[in-house]
Enzyme design. Sequence first.
Site, PDB file in Angstrom:
ATOM      1  N   ASP A   1       0.840  -1.197   0.000  1.00 31.72           N
ATOM      2  CA  ASP A   1       0.000   0.000   0.000  1.00 31.72           C
ATOM      3  C   ASP A   1       0.878   1.251   0.000  1.00 31.72           C
ATOM      4  OD1 ASP A   1      -1.043  -2.167   2.241  1.00 31.72           O
ATOM      5  OD2 ASP A   1      -2.536  -1.643   0.730  1.00 31.72           O
TER       6      ASP A   1
ATOM      7  N   HIS B   1      -4.321  -3.471   6.727  1.00 26.97           N
ATOM      8  CA  HIS B   1      -4.149  -3.704   5.287  1.00 26.97           C
ATOM      9  C   HIS B   1      -5.515  -4.136   4.753  1.00 26.97           C
ATOM     10  CE1 HIS B   1      -2.509  -4.857   1.439  1.00 26.97           C
ATOM     11  NE2 HIS B   1      -2.986  -6.072   1.572  1.00 26.97           N
TER      12      HIS B   1
END
Lengths: 332, 332
Positions: free
Chosen positions: B160, B188
Amino acid sequence: MAKEPVRVLVTGAAGQIGYALVPMIARGVMLGADQPVILNMLDIPPAAEALNGVKMELVDAAFPLLKGVVATTDAVEACTGVNVAVMVGGFPRKEGMERKDVMSKNVSIYKSQASALEQHAAPNCKVLVVANPANTNALILKEFAPSIPAKNITCLTRLDHNRALGQISEKLNVQVSDVKNVIIWGNHSSTQYPDVNHATVMTPSGEKPVRELVKDDAWLNGEFITTVQQRGAAIIKARKLSSALSAASAACDHIRDWVLGTPEGTWVSMGVYSDGSYNAPAGVIYSFPVTCKNGEWTIVQGLAIDEFSRKKLDLTGVELTEEKELAYSCLS
Amino acid sequence: MAKEPVRVLVTGAAGQIGYALVPMIARGVMLGADQPVILHMLDIPPAAEALNGVKMELVDAAFPLLKGVVATTDVVEACTGVNVAVMVGGFPRKEGMERKDVMSKNVSIYKSQASALEQHAAPNCKVLVVANPANTNALILKEFAPSIPAKNITCLTRLDHNRALGQISEKLNVQVSDVKNVIIWGNHSSSQYPDVNHATVMTPSGEKPVRELVKDDAWLNGEFITTVQQRGAAIIKARKLSSALSAASAACDHIRDWVLGTPEGTWVSMGVYSDGSYNAPAGVIYSFPVTCKNGEWTIVQGLAIDEFSRKKLDLTGQELTEEKELAYSCLS
């Protein structure tokens, strides 16, 4: 001061080998950890969305060396300014297809990509053909891109070369980095000849010939050869998919050694335009042992070829000559 | 003198991420170009043949740094002596599965793998959990491997983080290597908070804040955030498969920076055992900005958190607390 980026084309980039190959290129495996790259990725229109997905992932990986990504279905855009071209795209053999059909499809692809490369690639572009039939695709590309020097058009037999190193390392239970100078002669097909007659292993008491250490000529002349020749099929059987990881890695090794040079005392195998060395047929792309220096490959000359090997070299040469005739018949 | 090999475990190694990851490890992307490695690959019995195919390809690639490969379905064998463990294996969400079902399956997997790691891994083994739900799988692993220091158990939010860097680089049309210090806070999942309030870009006139250069707070507080949060889904839509290339690359970045240290002036995002910094819930695996030195991560303290960010940090923290409760309810 940072180097100028090198532009690398990968055709068939949306496929399995492409997906394994592009992160390797972007990390510097192909051209060195200090060499920025721009990736040009080409695939056919049905794969456009998947190709864009690969581009998205390359952006998502934030690779420091990757200075640009072009993802396109247009061969001209893909070929423009490229310094290295890795031709992975081709028409795969499907169940029921005759050899002539596969050849015919691929011959047209490589004829048209030859034009695009010739007209739009950077001068002195180095070309590596991976898609099968690799040697004959490379030959067609050479024939239809006459302004690309023949010496710049090669095909991948480094995968077979690396497989041969791996088999010897497993047989002898040594590190693969201690094995060198196997040779793959001829066609990247089941007629290839994996030759260990000049291969050596680094041992605590120095370099020793592979034959001497293995002490099993029956294996070296039999099962070893067929294992390497048929390894592709063995991978498909285990994975239900073709080799992608090892093919991509070999493509990086091929280009890296070509561009950056082979280590002293070491040769590698490359499919190159034959000049008739070792009585191989001239005018086909034939795999030879080569050393590389200053961006050029040179066939290692003067290696002894015994009777057993002579037959093998000739057999694979005959197959390449037949493939050339078949390819030309598809074109007329 | 060559370094002693480091043993790296990859679970779920026969899958897509594993196939992208193992050649990266074998080339030194994870631990450095001079660090020999031994790969331990684990998968479930139905994948044993495919796993062996991956082992065959690793042998076929003749990687100089790869000093051994263990391919096994036995978790004890897989965990024995490992210095780094990358847990990619997990139960994927299938159509029709409820969140509780996915959680339940994965909680049992990570509980049992926790035992094996604790008993058989090398001391000070560094663990990276990739399989989703990554943060909660890592928490379960931590809870059931009490002799592994909590600080050694992390989860992947570097993907990410890298995605956020990529989005900024595309927005500003700059090289991604010139963008740094984004932060991924929390889980996440789609509640992650990609924060650019401390991110900078290296320009010809020095480091500038991202917000100042982008000049579009609406985008930074809106579409930028949702793009990064939902990027996984966008990749699946384009490729018809999950991110493998970029996930594998991020896993290498996570471990490399952890082991070899972050560059001066740069932090990265890692999911780590929360000590309650920034009023995040303690006792969950929460993604923070960290620097790394001498093999240890340290949360970057003292960064200003504005009201907008505060809400986001809390939202993702709350989700992690709920996941923890759900996970525990699955275990009782």
